[in-house]
Structures are given as structure tokens and as C-alpha cells.
Scaffold this motif. Structure first.
Motif, PDB file in Angstrom:
ATOM      1  N   ILE A 278       0.852  -1.246   0.018  1.00 28.10           N
ATOM      2  CA  ILE A 278      -0.209  -0.114  -0.066  1.00 28.10           C
ATOM      3  C   ILE A 278       0.828   1.179  -0.125  1.00 28.10           C
ATOM      4  O   ILE A 278       0.798   2.210  -0.913  1.00 28.10           O
TER       5      ILE A 278
ATOM      6  N   ILE B 127       2.458   1.972  -3.199  1.00 27.83           N
ATOM      7  CA  ILE B 127       1.302   2.478  -4.405  1.00 27.83           C
ATOM      8  C   ILE B 127       1.180   3.960  -3.853  1.00 27.83           C
ATOM      9  O   ILE B 127       1.157   4.830  -4.733  1.00 27.83           O
ATOM     10  N   LEU B 128       0.962   4.267  -2.796  1.00 26.94           N
ATOM     11  CA  LEU B 128       0.894   5.634  -2.361  1.00 26.94           C
ATOM     12  C   LEU B 128       1.928   6.476  -2.605  1.00 26.94           C
ATOM     13  O   LEU B 128       1.607   7.790  -3.245  1.00 26.94           O
TER      14      LEU B 128
ATOM     15  N   ASN C 259       1.690  10.113 -12.323  1.00 25.81           N
ATOM     16  CA  ASN C 259       0.756  11.372 -11.971  1.00 25.81           C
ATOM     17  C   ASN C 259       0.459  11.913 -13.350  1.00 25.81           C
ATOM     18  O   ASN C 259      -0.412  13.055 -13.296  1.00 25.81           O
TER      19      ASN C 259
ATOM     20  N   LEU D 113      -1.364  10.573 -15.296  1.00 28.97           N
ATOM     21  CA  LEU D 113      -2.593   9.923 -15.649  1.00 28.97           C
ATOM     22  C   LEU D 113      -3.744  10.357 -15.048  1.00 28.97           C
ATOM     23  O   LEU D 113      -4.599   9.838 -14.421  1.00 28.97           O
ATOM     24  N   ASN D 114      -3.737  11.678 -14.810  1.00 25.02           N
ATOM     25  CA  ASN D 114      -4.829  12.413 -14.323  1.00 25.02           C
ATOM     26  C   ASN D 114      -6.006  12.764 -15.228  1.00 25.02           C
ATOM     27  O   ASN D 114      -6.888  13.512 -14.888  1.00 25.02           O
TER      28      ASN D 114
ATOM     29  N   LEU E 121      -8.683  11.235 -15.894  1.00 22.18           N
ATOM     30  CA  LEU E 121      -9.923  11.095 -15.292  1.00 22.18           C
ATOM     31  C   LEU E 121     -10.673  12.248 -15.031  1.00 22.18           C
ATOM     32  O   LEU E 121     -11.979  12.257 -15.057  1.00 22.18           O
ATOM     33  N   LYS E 122     -10.029  13.304 -14.515  1.00 24.34           N
ATOM     34  CA  LYS E 122     -10.456  14.294 -13.940  1.00 24.34           C
ATOM     35  C   LYS E 122     -11.130  15.103 -15.213  1.00 24.34           C
ATOM     36  O   LYS E 122     -12.055  16.060 -15.089  1.00 24.34           O
TER      37      LYS E 122
END
Lengths: 109, 494, 628
Positions: free
Chosen positions: A18, A21-22, A102, A104-105, A107-108
Motif C-alpha cells: 500500500i 502504491i501511495l 501522475n 495519468l490524471n 479522469l478528471k
């Protein structure tokens, strides 16, 4: 060996995954972290499966085996996922010459 | 069968209208359908005296305890009549108006009519709710599709207000339903239940219902959707809204609020009456300062409805009679008022009072009609509104459920003085004095306008001189409502 | 001959018919036809009224119910007309004076175009109809219909020249002031209904004695508020002088002879109630007298011929109320009658003057008209003498009847009232002298144009002058010989004869003649004062009087402006920011909240995952603590 050891190990692996990933931005490393998390779960499943088998074999010969079957499923799915995922990463690198997540944003938008 | 016809005719013709292609046949068909409703409602009036065919019930959603039960009683008759009368008037008065997608427009208008008729005849709470929404939903589309520039904003305001109200009402209905011993939505069950509910429960139900009705009427301070919407939507839509739809709230108070939760209505009566009376003064004072004719009429309507609200909660027989006759009269008057405003706007290109003047020189007939309708609005004797307001004031004054009856009467009475001020101001500034740019080329009324306005003036005078014709209709139902909401017997029990 | 009175409905019916004909067909009918119809209907009413009067004189009375006007449960209001002594007398006054004025209007308004001519006569007929309804109504509601009806007609006729903004404002003012009074009337009616259960005069008056004094006092005071509006008493009198914006016959008909006496009629009609409420009577007397004096002082300095007459009307109405207040109802009614004659005369004569002066109304620009307008001058003089109260003209007797009752009642009020009559004489003769004596002060063109009016206009003047002279003999006091006080006796069925402490004959004689002598002295002084009049600027008190004590300005500041300011405040500030603000505020809050929450949806996968992990941790922690 007490089950607790397995649990702690699995927990550690999962947490590593985790945190990876973060904090990491490299897509391949993120990918590996996901794999680590999956394997942490696998480890736990196998450990519990063995535990249940030892406790319940007398009453039922197949006790606890379904946990191991799950592990196989997960490994198969993970393998499939890796192929798709790596393909995506390769495509991404071809398109934007980077595997930094980063970027890959989209979606926004 | 008559109540079913009231609903089915506009519903079917409304749905059929969606498939029309051209404007002209759609327009004629809509008028034709509304005329049929009118004829039936007039025939229904004669049937009422013999008391036949006014009831209809079949099981509908039987598993829920709801049935399609409709009935025209005296109050329903008055309201159905006013719905039926107003639609042809509205169609003829706006005969020359052009609409985009006219078939849809007329279809939605008729669907609204079906909903309104349904509300007035429904004897089942679920059915009532269904028609309540059926009347309102086409209205949203009408308001948002045909109207002024800011119509969307105004419609959303209207939508949120009424929708919130409806949802709360639905909660109230379902709650009451769950409390009925036989799990029924029928009005008799609700009336019976009302007599056994505790005061605390009644209070909740009262506010759930009252909010929906108060928004619709509207009663101060739930009124702000109204001026905006009236200003923005097209005249014919405004006529339906203010002529008929606001009566839904008044009507619903009389049918679903007072008799059902009578103790709460009695306990909160003073508060509601105060709100209504404040609303009368408030709206009248604001109407004084309006420059836009439509907004002025909108505020004057709030004041008039406020008087009805105050009367309802003073719970007197004469008052109820007054409210019922006034619902009819107010509808006639306000439609007349809108027609006049619409004509002024069409002839002069503006609704601003400050830009108008001297119109009587160019349009003497219109001036006379406007004068008569305006005087009816200020409740001059021998016009219809005098009868209603006289009885309503009498009701408030003689009310035994409030101690402040004299204060309420006097304050509400100041409202009619203010009404005289703003109506006369308007007439003076618009029709008298010197011509201005906007009015210099105005023309007088045409045949269709003359016809509609004459009908309205005749109705105004007829109802003003011989109101007994309508008063006879509502006699029984007023007594029923009064006896159902008779608090003296209930108070001794609790 | 009970059946003869069944014709009563014809009296209001004729003018209504006339209204419909002249109103609806004003574009089709010729002016002659309109004039004929407009006059014929009033004349027909007059004939029926005379017939009714003769019947009533024989002791008949009649109440007819035609149909149910409003009926709701116990509330039953029939559309009923009533004929008795009081109403038959008023019928005679109303139709008689109206007919003379209609006749006069035919010639006075002849310059108007056909359409407006028709409009004028239809309004006039509608007015007569409303007034007759008011007088004949057998219950308060029917009376109220007429009551508001005359208010409406007054509004329509004041604003008859609708192009003029000021006139329309005056019309609005009249209607609204009347409305304020009407609210008092309305509430009084509700009060009566709630206490007696009926609006019927007969029922209400028969039950009156059972009412408590408080109730009667409140009812009578509320009714009086109505009367102050209609009959132009303090504080609602300011509309009447402004109402002079209407054509002169209208001023004569509505604002002098008939409509304004409605308040007197109503109080005389409800004399049973008023007799039970001494406090109300006292207030009425005070208000009446105060109005009489106030209006008289204002009239001293007015320069518009019609304004002077208007204020004198207000003042005379004050006397009528004084009479009512001291319980001399029949004297009040008597003064209504004589006043109708001489005030109609004065207004019509003023109209003749205005015509001769080509529309000029300012008396400072008149003077010396005596030579050219002989008939007008003499009739106007008769009017002035009558209103000043010089025997044996009508005003003397009626005013004397009021003053005598006042004397019996209260000596201080009597002295003030005498002072008022002196003022009356002074301003009336000032008006007369300024208009008809001295030198002409107008332009040469006006002088050239000066002419006596045609017979159509002077004939009504002469008739009214005769009536003004003889009218007083209808109720000549008993001391002048047997057969006096006939009017009082005629009215006895409605207004019971009072048996108060009567003064001795010698005192009565003295009370009659001292004021008369004083009045004569005042007239001489007025002649001396205005024989060589030069217009000059008013100063000090004169200026205040010229500006009517600034009452209009005061009302404007205290009531009208704040009302509009309040409306403006509510409209601009309260409605927008508080009521609407509350509603929009809720909407804005939701909007704002969602905008803030939207920021969480950043599109960064990392932040989503972080949120997910944190939420999971949160759930675990909650779970962990809840366990414990």
C-alpha cells in the motif's frame, strides 16, 4: 508455528504494498506493489487453509482446501492482470514517453 | 361518470395532441376539448341538483387499500366549473399567440387540466396525490419551455418549492395511511382517523400537509416563487397558474387539512391566520411599488389568496361559503386581469407602468374592461369579489376559534384599502393622462378579446348581483366541513 | 293604497336603464338622444318619487324583498327596498335636484364630443341609481352597495377629463379616502351582525335597546368613520375640495347636494342607535363643529371659486353633523334639504360664471360681473343670503333649528357655532363681492367674451333660487304660527320627536335674531373690506389658511410617503434579501457545499487510494473502539 507469524508477515507485506502504491510514481513499481499485496493475501489464505485443515481433517477430509483453490485463482487472475497491465504501461510509454502515474490524471477531465 | 369524464377528456385529448403536427389543428382541437369539458360541467351542474352520476369508484391498487374513487360534491363542482370555464376563456383570449411546438404546448395544458380536475374530485388520498403531481409536472414543462428569458430560474424555484411540499405531503399521507386501522387511503378513513389521533401527531401531520398547501396558495412567507414565475411564464400559463392552480392549495386546506387534523388546525389557526394577514398587508404594500404589471397582479393575487387563507382558519360557515365562492370569483377576475395585461403588452410592447400612459384614448373598450375588472379586484359592491370578500370578512369577524378576530378583520380590511390604491394607481398611470411613445400606436380590442372580456365582465356582474346561484351549490359541503372540523366536541374528548 | 308603493323599484330602475342605454350606445345615439334619455329617466324617477312621497304623507310605508342577495346559513341578506318618511324625503331631494342638474348639464356640457357626452350622462345616471339605492336600501348591505356606488361614480366623474393627471389624482384620492371610511362602515356592519344577527334596519333597530352601551358606542363610532369619509368630515375631508376637478354640474350634484349628505342620511337612519350612545353623539358634535370651523377658516382665503364653495360645503356638512350630534336629527335632515337647494344653486351659478369667463376659476381675475351676468348674479346672491342664514331664506330656518338644539345642549358649542356662521357669511360675501362687484380684473379678451348664459343654464338657476327661498318654510318653527315644524312631524315615524327641555319663546326669538343681526353686520364689513379689492400676497395666518392649514402636506408626510417608503423597503430590501434570501440561501449553501466536496475528486488515483485506505483505517478504528 503459530498462525500469528503468518499474519504479521502478511500484514507487513500488504502495508509495504500500500505504501508503495501511495508514494511511488513509477507505474511498474506500483504494479509490483500490487503484486506484493496480492501475494500477501495469498500467503494468508494458504496459512489459514493449512490451519483449518489441521483442525477439521478428522471430521471432513477436505476441510480448508478451498482456501488453496482461491490462491490458484488469484495467481491466474494476477498473471492475466500482469499481461494486460504491462501492455497498458507499454502503450502509455509509447504515447507520453513516461510511466509516471501522475500524468495519468485524465479522469478528471 | 361525470367526474371520470372531467379527467378522461382532457387526459386523452392531451395525449393525442402530442401526435399533432401543425399548430392550427392542435389549437382548434384543444379548444374543442376544453369546450366539451365546459358543456359537461354545465350539464353536471344540472345533474348535481338531481344528485346523479356524480360518483364513481373502482378498485385500483387494491393491495394498498387505495381505490379510484372520485366524487363531485358542492365544492368540487364549483372548482371543476371554474376549471372548465377558465380553459376555453384562456384559449380564446390567447388565440393569436404563437408558440414553438404548439402541439406539445396544448397537450401539456390539457394534461394540467386533467390533473386539476382530478385533484378537485379525488376522494382517495393516494389518488389525490397522484393528480396533484399530474397537475404540477406538465406545469414545470410549460413554464420552462414557453416564457421569458429567466424562465428556467423561476421554474426551478417553483419546482423546488412545490416538490418539497409534495414530498412532505406524501410523507404525511403515508403516515396517516399507516395509522388507519383498515389500511386505507380513502377520505372517510382519514376523516375517521383524524378524530382519534393525538394532538402531537396531528401537529406533525398538519405541518407536513400545510407546507404543501401553503406553497401552492401561496401564503406568506412561502410566496416568493410566485411573482418570479408569473413574470417569466407566458400569459396563458400564468392564467392557469393563478386562476386555477393556486386554488388547489385553498381547496386542499378545506378538504384534506381542516377535517382531518382539526385540533392542530385549531391550535395553529392563529399562527396561520397571522401569516395570512401579514401576507395580505405585505403583498399589498409591495404591489404598490411594482412597475411591472405582471408582478403587480401577482402580488395582488397573493393578497387575495391570503384573505382566503385567513378565512379558512377562522372556521365559520359563512367564511367557508365565502371562500368557495371567492375561489370562483378570484379565478374569473385574475384571468381577466391577465388578459388585460397580456393585451397591453401586445399592443404597447411593454409591461412597465412607467412607460405606459393615456391608453384610454387609443383603446377605450380595453379601458372600460380593465376598469370593471380592476374594480372587481378591489371588491366593489355588485361585482363578484364583493360577495366573496364580504362573506370572508364576516367569517373572520365572527370567528369563534380565535380571540383576535377583530384585529385580523381590521388588518385584512386595510388590505382592501391598499388594493384600491394600487389598482387605481395602475389604471390611472396606464390608461389616463397623456399618450406616451409606447401607447401612441396602440389599437383597441379585437373580436376575440372583446368576446372573452365581455364573458368575464358578465360573469363578474352576474356573480355580483345574484351570487345565490353558486352559494346554493356549496351549502351542504360547507356544513360538512364545519361539522367535520368541529373542534368543540373534539376538545372535550382530548 | 298599500299597493301603490309597489312601484318603488321603478325609482332606481329608471336611472339604471338610463345608465345602460347611454353607456352602451353612446357611440350610436346622437347627442340630443343621449340628453333626452339621460334626462327622461331622472324625470321619470322624480315623478315616481313625488307619487311615493304623496303616499307616504298619507301614512304609508313599504318594504319589498325582491330576491336573496346573499344567503348562507343564518345569514340572509335580501335585496330589499324600503319606503318610509325619511327615504321618501331623500328620494324627493335626490331626484329633484338631480333632475335640475341633469337639465343644466345638457347645455353646460354641450361642447363635449358625442362619445364623452354619452359617457358623462351614463355616469350621472349611474350616480343617481347608486344614490337611490343608498337611500332606499332596507338593510345595511343594500345601503352599503349604494354607499360604495356613489363613491365609484364620484371617482368616475372627478376623473371625467381623464387626460389631466391632476384630475385623476383627485379622483383616486376621493375613492381611497372614501374607502378608508367604508372600512369603518364595513366593520360596523359585522359588529351589528354579530350582536343582532341581522342587517335589516327593522330588526337591528328593534334589538338596539338590548345591546350593551359599549357595543352601541363602538358600532356608532365605526359607522361615523364611514360617514366622515363620505360626508367629508375631519379627518377624511381633504378629498372633497380636490374633487372640484370634475365638471361643475358634478360638483353641484355629487359634492354638494346629494352624495356628501349620505353620511347624514345614514346617521339619521340609525338614529335609534345613536340615541343610545351619548358618547358617540358627543364626538359627532365635536367633530362636526370642528370641521365646520376649520373648513370655514380655509374658505376665507381661497381664490378658486369652486374651492370656496367646496370648503363651504364641508363647513355646512359640519353643521349637519353638529345637529345630529346634539340629537336634532330632523334639523340635520332639514339642513340637508335646504343645503341641497342653495348649494346646488351656488355651484351651478359658479358654473355659469366659469363658462362666461371661458374656464377661468380664479376670483382674483374676476370682478364686476354683475353688469353682464344679471340672472347669475341675482341667483348667486339668493344663494349667498340663504347660506348665510338671513331670514326668511331657507338656510336661516334650517341652521336655526340646529343652533337652537345646540343651545339647549351645550352653550359653549353654541357660541363656537355662531362664530362659524359669521365666518360663513364673511367668506360667502367675499366670494360674491370679488366675483360680481368692483372692477373687472381679467384680460381684455375675457372681458370681451363675457356674456350671460343661455336660458338652459339660467332656468335651473331660477328654479333653485326659488327653492332656496321657500325651502325653509317646510319646517318653519312653531313660534311663527300654527302648522309649523311640518317636516319634523312628517319624519316622526322614523325620527322620534324629542321632548327635551324646550327654551322659552322669548329666548328662542332672541337666539334667532341676534345671530341674524351679527351676520348682517359681517356682510356690511365684508362689503367695506372688498369694495376696492386688489390682489395681494398673503402673509402669516393668511398664508396658512390659503394653504389649507397644510393638512394635505401633513397627510402626505405622515401617511402617504411612509406607506410608499414601506412598500419600497419591503419590495427592494425585505423581499429580495430576507424572504427570497432565505430561500436562495438554502440553494446557495447546497451549491457551495457541493463545490467544496467536488475538490476531493481530483482525478489523481493516488489520492483516491489514500482516501480509501484512510477510510478503511477509520472503519477499523471505529470497529476496534466499539468492540471495547
Amino acid at each position: 508455528m503459530p498462525i500469528n507469524y503468518y499474519i504479521f508477515l502478511s500484514l507487513t507485506l500488504f502495508t509495504i504494498g500500500i505504501v508503495g502504491i501511495l508514494i511511488r510514481r513509477n507505474a511498474i513499481i506500483v504494479f509490483m506493489c500490487i503484486e506484493i499485496m496480492l501475494n500477501a493475501v495469498n500467503l494468508l489464505l494458504v496459512a489459514f487453509s493449512k490451519m483449518h485443515h489441521l483442525q477439521g481433517a478428522a471430521a471432513m477430509p477436505t476441510a480448508g482446501t478451498d482456501g488453496q483453490i482461491f490462491v490458484f485463482f488469484i495467481m491466474v487472475v494476477a498473471a492475466a492482470e500482469v499481461t494486460v497491465g504491462l501492455a497498458i504501461i507499454v502503450m502509455m510509454f509509447r504515447n507520453i514517453h513516461s510511466i509516471d502515474i501522475n500524468f495519468l490524471n485524465r479522469l478528471k477531465h | 361518470m361525470i367526474p371520470v369524464l372531467f379527467i378522461v377528456i382532457p387526459l386523452v385529448s392531451g395525449l393525442a395532441l402530442f401526435f399533432f403536427k401543425n399548430e392550427k389543428p392542435a389549437r382548434s382541437f384543444a379548444l374543442f376539448s376544453s369546450l366539451i369539458s365546459l358543456v359537461i360541467s354545465i350539464l353536471g351542474l344540472t345533474a348535481f341538483s338531481s344528485g346523479q352520476h356524480l360518483q364513481f369508484a373502482v378498485t385500483w391498487l387494491g393491495f394498498l387499500g387505495s381505490s379510484f374513487s372520485v366524487k363531485v360534491d358542492g365544492m368540487g363542482q364549483v372548482l371543476c366549473l371554474l376549471t372548465a370555464v377558465s380553459y376555453p376563456l384562456i384559449f380564446i383570449a390567447t388565440w393569436k399567440n404563437q408558440y414553438r411546438k404548439a402541439n406539445n404546448y396544448f397537450a401539456l395544458m390539457l394534461l394540467t387540466q386533467a390533473g386539476l380536475m382530478g385533484v378537485f374530485v379525488a376522494m382517495d388520498a393516494l389518488l389525490f396525490y397522484f393528480f396533484w403531481e399530474l397537475a404540477v409536472i406538465p406545469m414545470y414543462f410549460l413554464c420552462s419551455q414557453w416564457g421569458g428569458e429567466k424562465r428556467i430560474q423561476a421554474t426551478i424555484k417553483f419546482f423546488i418549492y412545490t416538490f418539497l411540499g409534495s414530498v412532505l405531503m406524501l410523507v404525511g399521507i403515508i403516515y396517516l395511511y399507516s395509522k388507519t386501522p383498515e389500511h386505507s387511503f380513502s377520505i372517510e378513513a382519514f376523516y375517521k382517523l383524524g378524530k382519534t389521533l393525538s394532538y402531537e401527531t396531528q401537529e406533525w401531520v398538519f405541518w407536513l400537509f400545510f407546507f404543501a398547501f401553503a406553497v401552492k396558495m401561496p401564503i406568506f412567507p412561502f410566496h416568493t416563487w410566485q411573482p418570479d414565475l408569473y413574470e417569466q411564464s407566458g400569459s396563458s400559463i400564468t392564467m392557469v397558474l393563478s386562476g386555477v392552480m393556486v386554488k388547489m392549495g385553498v381547496f386542499a386546506c378545506l378538504r384534506w387539512l381542516l377535517p382531518v387534523v382539526s385540533i392542530a388546525s385549531y391550535r395553529w389557526g392563529d399562527v396561520v391566520t397571522s401569516m395570512a394577514v401579514i401576507g395580505i398587508l405585505y403583498a399589498s404594500l409591495i404591489a404598490l411599488k411594482q412597475d411591472d404589471l405582471k408582478r403587480m397582479v401577482a402580488y395582488s393575487s397573493i393578497a387575495h389568496i391570503g384573505l382566503m387563507g385567513a378565512t379558512i382558519f377562522s372556521e365559520t360557515y359563512v367564511g367557508f361559503q365565502g371562500v368557495m365562492i371567492q375561489m370562483f370569483n378570484h379565478c374569473i377576475n385574475i384571468i381577466g386581469m391577465w388578459i388585460v395585461v397580456d393585451m397591453i403588452e401586445k399592443k404597447c410592447g411593454t409591461r412597465k407602468i412607467s412607460e405606459l400612459g393615456g391608453l384610454a384614448q387609443r383603446a377605450p373598450s380595453l379601458a372600460i374592461f380593465a376598469m370593471v375588472i380592476g374594480l372587481a379586484n378591489v371588491a366593489l359592491p355588485l361585482t363578484n369579489a364583493f360577495i366573496g370578500e364580504f362573506m370572508m370578512f364576516n367569517g373572520i369577524f365572527s370567528s369563534s376559534v380565535t380571540q383576535y378576530n377583530i384585529v385580523f378583520t381590521v388588518l385584512a380590511g386595510i388590505g382592501i384599502i391598499l388594493a384600491a390604491i394600487y389598482i387605481l394607481n395602475m389604471i390611472r398611470k396606464v390608461f389616463f393622462g397623456d399618450l406616451k411613445n409606447s401607447t401612441a400606436r396602440a389599437t383597441d380590442t379585437g373580436w376575440s378579446e372583446n368576446f372573452v372580456l365581455s364573458v368575464i365582465v358578465i360573469l363578474i356582474l352576474w356573480m355580483g348581483v345574484y351570487p345565490d346561484s353558486l352559494l346554493q351549490l356549496t351549502k351542504e359541503i360547507s356544513e360538512t366541513i364545519l361539522s367535520n372540523s368541529d373542534i368543540t366536541s373534539l376538545l372535550t374528548k382530548h | 293604497m298599500q299597493n301603490a308603493l309597489q312601484l318603488a323599484w321603478l325609482v332606481p330602475f329608471f336611472p339604471l336603464l338610463g345608465f345602460l342605454i347611454t353607456g352602451l350606445f353612446r357611440r350610436q345615439l346622437s347627442k340630443t338622444m343621449i340628453a333626452i334619455v339621460g334626462n327622461a329617466v331622472v324625470f321619470a324617477s322624480l315623478l315616481v318619487s313625488v307619487w311615493i312621497f304623496v303616499q307616504v304623507k298619507d301614512g304609508n310605508s313599504y318594504v319589498a324583498e325582491y330576491f336573496n342577495f346573499i344567503s348562507a346559513g343564518s345569514l340572509k341578506i335580501p335585496f330589499a327596498l324600503q319606503i318610509d318618511a325619511l327615504s321618501s324625503l331623500f328620494l324627493l331631494i335626490v331626484t329633484g335636484v338631480s333632475f335640475i342638474i341633469h337639465f343644466y348639464s345638457v347645455f353646460y356640457m354641450k361642447e363635449e364630443s358625442r362619445e364623452h357626452y354619452g359617457r358623462f350622462f351614463s355616469y350621472m345616471n349611474l350616480f343617481v341609481f347608486s344614490m337611490l339605492l343608498l337611500v332606499m336600501g332596507a338593510n345595511f348591505v343594500i345601503m352599503f352597495i349604494g354607499w360604495e356606488g356613489v363613491g365609484l361614480c364620484s371617482y368616475l366623474l372627478i376623473g371625467y377629463w381623464f387626460k389631466n393627471k391632476e384630475y385623476n389624482k383627485a379622483a383616486d384620492k376621493a375613492f381611497i379616502m372614501n374607502r378608508i371610511g367604508d372600512l369603518g362602515f364595513l366593520i360596523a356592519m359585522f359588529w351589528i351582525l354579530s350582536k343582532t344577527g341581522s342587517f335589516d334596519f327593522a330588526v337591528v333597530f328593534s334589538k338596539a335597546s338590548a345591546l350593551s352601551t359599549t357595543d352601541v358606542t363602538i358600532i356608532t363610532l365605526l359607522l361615523f368613520i364611514g360617514a366622515t369619509g363620505k360626508s367629508a368630515q375631519i379627518p377624511l375631508y381633504t378629498w372633497l375640495p380636490d374633487a372640484m376637478a370634475g365638471p361643475t354640474p358634478v360638483s353641484a350634484l355629487i359634492h354638494a347636494a346629494t352624495m356628501v349628505t349620505a353620511g347624514v342620511y345614514m346617521i339619521a337612519r340609525s338614529n335609534v342607535l345613536y340615541s343610545l350612545a351619548p358618547l358617540s353623539q358627543y364626538i359627532i358634535a365635536i367633530v362636526g363643529l370642528a370641521t365646520a370651523i376649520l373648513a370655514a377658516t380655509v374658505a376665507l382665503k381661497q381664490n378658486d371659486i369652486k374651492k370656496v364653495l367646496a370648503y363651504s360645503t364641508v363647513s355646512q356638512l359640519g353643521y349637519m353633523f353638529l345637529g345630529l350630534g346634539v340629537g336634532a336629527y330632523s334639523a340635520g335632515v332639514f339642513h340637508v334639504m335646504t343645503h341641497a337647494f342653495f348649494k346646488a344653486l351656488l355651484f351651478l351659478a359658479a358654473g355659469s360664471v366659469i363658462h362666461a369667463m371661458s374656464g377661468e376659476q380664479d376670483i382674483r381675475k374676476m370682478g364686476g360681473l354683475r353688469g353682464k351676468l344679471k340672472t347669475t348674479y341675482f341667483t348667486f346672491l339668493v344663494g349667498c343670503i340663504a347660506i348665510s342664514g338671513i331670514p326668511p331664506f331657507s338656510g336661516f330656518f334650517s341652521k336655526d333649528a340646529i343652533l337652537l338644539s345646540t343651545y339647549e345642549h351645550n352653550k359653549i358649542l353654541y357660541v363656537i357655532a355662531i362664530f362659524g356662521t359669521l365666518l360663513t357669511a364673511f367668506y360667502m360675501f367675499r366670494l360674491l363681492f370679488l366675483t360680481f362687484n368692483g372692477n373687472f380684473r381679467g384680460t381684455d379678451e375675457q372681458h370681451h367674451h363675457l356674456h350671460e348664459s343661455k336660458a338652459g343654464i339660467t332656468l335651473p338657476l331660477i328654479v333653485l333660487a326659488i327653492l332656496s327661498f321657500v325651502g325653509g318654510f317646510a319646517d318653519i318653527p312653531e313660534i311663527f304660527g300654527k302648522g309649523g315644524n311640518r317636516l319634523t312631524e312628517f319624519l316622526a315615524p322614523v325620527i322620534p320627536l324629542s321632548h327635551g327641555a324646550s327654551v322659552s319663546h322669548s329666548t328662542e326669538m332672541m337666539l334667532m335674531f341676534i345671530p341674524a343681526v351679527l351676520v348682517l353686520l359681517v356682510i356690511v364689513y365684508a362689503w367695506y373690506r372688498f369694495k376696492n379689492y386688489r390682489p395681494s400676497e398673503e402673509k402669516g395666518l393668511g398664508k396658512i389658511l390659503e394653504n389649507k392649514w397644510y393638512v394635505d402636506e401633513f397627510y402626505d408626510k405622515i401617511f402617504v410617503k411612509p406607506l410608499y417608503q414601506l412598500g419600497s423597503f419591503l419590495n427592494k430590501t425585505f423581499e429580495r434579501s430576507v424572504v427570497d434570501g432565505l430561500v436562495n440561501g438554502v440553494g446557495k449553501l447546497v451549491n457551495y457545499g457541493s463545490r467544496q466536496i467536488r475538490l476531493l475528486q481530483s482525478g489523481q488515483i493516488g489520492s483516491y487510494i489514500l482516501l480509501m485506505v484512510l477510510s478503511m483505517l477509520f472503519v477499523f478504528i471505529i470497529q476496534f473502539f466499539l468492540r471495547k
